[in-house]
Design a protein around this motif. Sequence first.
Motif, PDB file in Angstrom:
ATOM      1  N   HIS A   1       0.818  -1.220   0.000  1.00 38.76           N
ATOM      2  CA  HIS A   1       0.000   0.000   0.000  1.00 38.76           C
ATOM      3  C   HIS A   1       0.853   1.272   0.000  1.00 38.76           C
ATOM      4  O   HIS A   1       0.330   2.359  -0.223  1.00 38.76           O
ATOM      5  CB  HIS A   1      -0.949   0.014   1.207  1.00 38.76           C
TER       6      HIS A   1
ATOM      7  N   LYS B   1       1.471   1.673 -10.932  1.00 35.76           N
ATOM      8  CA  LYS B   1       0.705   2.456 -11.921  1.00 35.76           C
ATOM      9  C   LYS B   1       1.559   2.698 -13.173  1.00 35.76           C
ATOM     10  O   LYS B   1       1.108   2.511 -14.306  1.00 35.76           O
ATOM     11  CB  LYS B   1       0.279   3.783 -11.274  1.00 35.76           C
TER      12      LYS B   1
ATOM     13  N   GLN C   1       2.732   1.871  -4.990  1.00 35.42           N
ATOM     14  CA  GLN C   1       1.535   2.081  -5.796  1.00 35.42           C
ATOM     15  C   GLN C   1       1.845   2.932  -7.030  1.00 35.42           C
ATOM     16  O   GLN C   1       1.327   2.663  -8.120  1.00 35.42           O
ATOM     17  CB  GLN C   1       0.425   2.723  -4.946  1.00 35.42           C
TER      18      GLN C   1
END
Length: 401
Positions: free
Chosen positions: A131, A140, A136
């Motif tokens: 997380h 992406k 993250q």
Amino acid sequence: MQILQDKKIVLGISGGIAAYKIPELVRRLKEQGADIRVVMTEGAKAFITPLTLQAVSGNAVADSLLDTAAELAMGHIELAKWADLIIIAPATADIIARMTAGMANDLLTTICLATSAPIAIAPAMNQQMWHALPTQANIKTLSERNVQIWGPGSGEQACGDVGLGRMLDVDELVTLASDFCTDKYLQGQHWVITAGPTREAIDPVRYISNHSSGKMGYAIAQAALRAGATVTLISGPVNIKAPVGSQLINVNSAEEMHEQALKFAPKSTIFVACAAVADYRVAQIATQKIKKSNDAMQLELVKNHDIVADVASLDNKPFMVGFAAETQNIEQYARGKLIRKNLDLIAANDVAKSGQGFNSNDNALTVYSAIDKTDIPLANKQIVAQRLVSLINQHYLAKKN
Ligand code: PMT
């Protein structure tokens, strides 16, 4: 033909506890026909030995960018060019970050940079690390670069935390690799498939049913999905998971299956009736548990609707495929059902033979059309389904054109 026949896969392993699952992943990918070359990071070798992976893959394991012997055999550029697909499993936060930054500071990241093959990663890390904003952001970026992100799954972690961050199961990774490598020749088609048994209630606690496990119908659903179709799976009660991406409609009785089939079939391209549907139901279902009293008892049964025949009588009927579960006179009975139920194809299985048919992992089929027949020899139901789906599509296209 196996699903990953002749696919060349570079399997990169980075240093996570899930590395212990990779020999099984290698074995399963090879079982599907893939040729595997393993590349390990230094961290991976703390969890599993190159020797184990060499033994299961049947190929030398590469682990160093600066290995003169490896460069003479299959060096980093050759490996990068050789691969049809690169899978990194487990993919730690560290390798994800290094890939995102475009680093080439070990063999695995160098191959990733030097390849034109698609890359898939199976992230595995502590849930907090997953997380974390940098992770993250990296995911992406990789996703925008078309790197396939397979997982992670959720659950209890090696460190005791619970949450997202577990590497997907080997089964799930094999399915994703197989899906990814299959030509999407059914794109635009909608398949409705019935599967599993039906249960015909006698009273609140008893029912009439059969030994169908749903494995054959679910394998057909998986194969059709893999080839790009949209799939609606109308299933009786079974103990297996529906293929990810299918629309699952759970039913119990034949009459419930009939209702759902007539609802979904008119919008579909192809209808496959693989369910083992009860031909009869109990005329009067007792509202309370029937008590034991006499030495004998009788149940009055009434005929259920014939689902596949009713779908085949629709004005806007899809291409119709039935199954025939027979114990004798297979061709004669199957051809009789083909005509009587107004089907385009019928797949007959000899359910008297042990090791195939009901509730087994394997099956063998003979598929009859009005004018010909095709044998699909005994194999795992996944392979049988793959061949059946391709054969159905050939007949469908021939009828359409
Ligand atoms: O589920 P598994 O354990 O993997 O086993 C697979 C299987 C043996 C169940 C499967 O391969 C198979 O043969 N399915 C059809 C079983 C069956 O009911 O066959 P049948 O010959 O009785 O029926 C002929 C066809 O009519 C079938 O397509 C059946 O779905 C359909 N039918 C039958 C009765 C009814 N009321 N409605 C129907 O649509």
